[in-house]
Design a protein around this motif. Sequence first.
Motif, PDB file in Angstrom:
ATOM      1  N   ALA A  53      24.397 -10.154  20.064  1.00 38.42           N
ATOM      2  CA  ALA A  53      25.394  -9.155  20.464  1.00 38.42           C
ATOM      3  C   ALA A  53      25.513  -8.129  19.342  1.00 38.42           C
ATOM      4  O   ALA A  53      25.571  -8.496  18.168  1.00 38.42           O
ATOM      5  N   THR A  54      25.522  -6.873  19.711  1.00 41.12           N
ATOM      6  CA  THR A  54      25.764  -5.780  18.769  1.00 41.12           C
ATOM      7  C   THR A  54      27.075  -5.137  19.195  1.00 41.12           C
ATOM      8  O   THR A  54      27.118  -4.331  20.122  1.00 41.12           O
ATOM      9  N   MET A  55      28.141  -5.539  18.526  1.00 43.92           N
ATOM     10  CA  MET A  55      29.480  -5.207  18.982  1.00 43.92           C
ATOM     11  C   MET A  55      29.786  -3.718  18.964  1.00 43.92           C
ATOM     12  O   MET A  55      30.469  -3.227  19.853  1.00 43.92           O
ATOM     13  N   GLU A  96      22.916 -24.129  22.703  1.00 37.71           N
ATOM     14  CA  GLU A  96      23.990 -23.460  21.976  1.00 37.71           C
ATOM     15  C   GLU A  96      24.387 -24.164  20.678  1.00 37.71           C
ATOM     16  O   GLU A  96      25.302 -23.735  19.998  1.00 37.71           O
ATOM     17  N   SER A  97      23.677 -25.220  20.318  1.00 36.17           N
ATOM     18  CA  SER A  97      24.041 -25.996  19.127  1.00 36.17           C
ATOM     19  C   SER A  97      23.302 -25.488  17.894  1.00 36.17           C
ATOM     20  O   SER A  97      22.254 -26.005  17.511  1.00 36.17           O
ATOM     21  N   PHE A  98      23.861 -24.466  17.303  1.00 42.17           N
ATOM     22  CA  PHE A  98      23.291 -23.906  16.075  1.00 42.17           C
ATOM     23  C   PHE A  98      24.426 -23.504  15.150  1.00 42.17           C
ATOM     24  O   PHE A  98      25.560 -23.304  15.582  1.00 42.17           O
ATOM     25  N   MET A  99      24.105 -23.422  13.874  1.00 44.24           N
ATOM     26  CA  MET A  99      25.086 -23.014  12.872  1.00 44.24           C
ATOM     27  C   MET A  99      25.048 -21.490  12.792  1.00 44.24           C
ATOM     28  O   MET A  99      24.064 -20.906  12.322  1.00 44.24           O
ATOM     29  N   ASP A 100      26.101 -20.883  13.284  1.00 50.97           N
ATOM     30  CA  ASP A 100      26.150 -19.429  13.445  1.00 50.97           C
ATOM     31  C   ASP A 100      25.773 -18.670  12.184  1.00 50.97           C
ATOM     32  O   ASP A 100      24.871 -17.828  12.195  1.00 50.97           O
ATOM     33  N   TYR A 101      26.486 -18.928  11.112  1.00 53.20           N
ATOM     34  CA  TYR A 101      26.298 -18.142   9.898  1.00 53.20           C
ATOM     35  C   TYR A 101      24.873 -18.269   9.372  1.00 53.20           C
ATOM     36  O   TYR A 101      24.243 -17.277   9.000  1.00 53.20           O
ATOM     37  N   GLU A 102      24.348 -19.504   9.339  1.00 56.06           N
ATOM     38  CA  GLU A 102      23.010 -19.736   8.806  1.00 56.06           C
ATOM     39  C   GLU A 102      21.943 -19.044   9.650  1.00 56.06           C
ATOM     40  O   GLU A 102      21.003 -18.452   9.113  1.00 56.06           O
ATOM     41  N   LEU A 103      22.070 -19.103  10.975  1.00 52.70           N
ATOM     42  CA  LEU A 103      21.087 -18.453  11.841  1.00 52.70           C
ATOM     43  C   LEU A 103      21.182 -16.932  11.704  1.00 52.70           C
ATOM     44  O   LEU A 103      20.163 -16.252  11.582  1.00 52.70           O
ATOM     45  N   ASN A 104      22.396 -16.416  11.711  1.00 52.42           N
ATOM     46  CA  ASN A 104      22.565 -14.969  11.532  1.00 52.42           C
ATOM     47  C   ASN A 104      21.991 -14.504  10.199  1.00 52.42           C
ATOM     48  O   ASN A 104      21.339 -13.458  10.120  1.00 52.42           O
ATOM     49  N   GLU A 105      22.225 -15.274   9.154  1.00 50.85           N
ATOM     50  CA  GLU A 105      21.710 -14.904   7.831  1.00 50.85           C
ATOM     51  C   GLU A 105      20.181 -14.907   7.821  1.00 50.85           C
ATOM     52  O   GLU A 105      19.557 -13.996   7.268  1.00 50.85           O
ATOM     53  N   ALA A 106      19.559 -15.903   8.443  1.00 50.63           N
ATOM     54  CA  ALA A 106      18.099 -15.970   8.497  1.00 50.63           C
ATOM     55  C   ALA A 106      17.512 -14.772   9.248  1.00 50.63           C
ATOM     56  O   ALA A 106      16.398 -14.335   8.967  1.00 50.63           O
ATOM     57  N   LEU A 107      18.292 -14.224  10.183  1.00 47.47           N
ATOM     58  CA  LEU A 107      17.838 -13.078  10.976  1.00 47.47           C
ATOM     59  C   LEU A 107      18.312 -11.742  10.405  1.00 47.47           C
ATOM     60  O   LEU A 107      18.109 -10.698  11.019  1.00 47.47           O
ATOM     61  N   LEU A 109      21.381 -10.701  10.172  1.00 48.57           N
ATOM     62  CA  LEU A 109      22.496 -10.185  10.974  1.00 48.57           C
ATOM     63  C   LEU A 109      23.779 -10.382  10.182  1.00 48.57           C
ATOM     64  O   LEU A 109      23.931 -11.379   9.478  1.00 48.57           O
ATOM     65  N   ASP A 110      24.731  -9.473  10.318  1.00 55.76           N
ATOM     66  CA  ASP A 110      25.925  -9.514   9.469  1.00 55.76           C
ATOM     67  C   ASP A 110      27.012 -10.489   9.927  1.00 55.76           C
ATOM     68  O   ASP A 110      28.010 -10.663   9.234  1.00 55.76           O
ATOM     69  N   SER A 111      26.880 -11.126  11.067  1.00 53.82           N
ATOM     70  CA  SER A 111      27.829 -12.109  11.613  1.00 53.82           C
ATOM     71  C   SER A 111      29.164 -11.495  12.030  1.00 53.82           C
ATOM     72  O   SER A 111      30.062 -12.209  12.463  1.00 53.82           O
ATOM     73  N   ILE A 112      29.321 -10.190  11.908  1.00 54.50           N
ATOM     74  CA  ILE A 112      30.555  -9.519  12.317  1.00 54.50           C
ATOM     75  C   ILE A 112      30.259  -8.547  13.448  1.00 54.50           C
ATOM     76  O   ILE A 112      30.814  -8.660  14.535  1.00 54.50           O
ATOM     77  N   ASN A 113      29.366  -7.610  13.185  1.00 53.34           N
ATOM     78  CA  ASN A 113      28.987  -6.631  14.204  1.00 53.34           C
ATOM     79  C   ASN A 113      27.784  -7.108  15.018  1.00 53.34           C
ATOM     80  O   ASN A 113      27.701  -6.860  16.208  1.00 53.34           O
TER      81      ASN A 113
END
Length: 124
Positions: A53-55, A96-107, A109-113
């Motif tokens: 998602a790109t908020m 859907e079982s993933f650690m949000d912050y870690e996956l976003n960081e690997a990609l 992605l800023d985890s906010i926007n």
Amino acid sequence: NVDELRQGIYYFNPESKGIYLVSDDIARLRRAREAFMDRELAESAAAVFLFVATMNRVSIKYGEIGLKLALLEAGIITENIVMLASALGLRTLPYESFMDYELNEALSLDSINRFVIFTVMIGH
């Protein structure tokens, strides 16, 4: 593990309907796989679709209901992937079982926007 496609992280551009290699860094791929609760499953998948998602984009267009519509769209796309894969004789697993912050960081992605909202694994 897809024929004729180099292992890596790809971006699907909806305007051009094409995929583009973002990274083929093995360490980055490993960090992304390690963000899944079932790491063996993530490693054995032929491909993993990640819905991001790109908020700022959805909020400009849809305001307060932007996130809700992004989630709904991810569900509709998941349904289409599952049906197409089934027609091709492939197995899928909406996951859907993933650690949000870690996956976003690997990609990167800023985890906010920008953040992962859902995934679908595909295999044989």
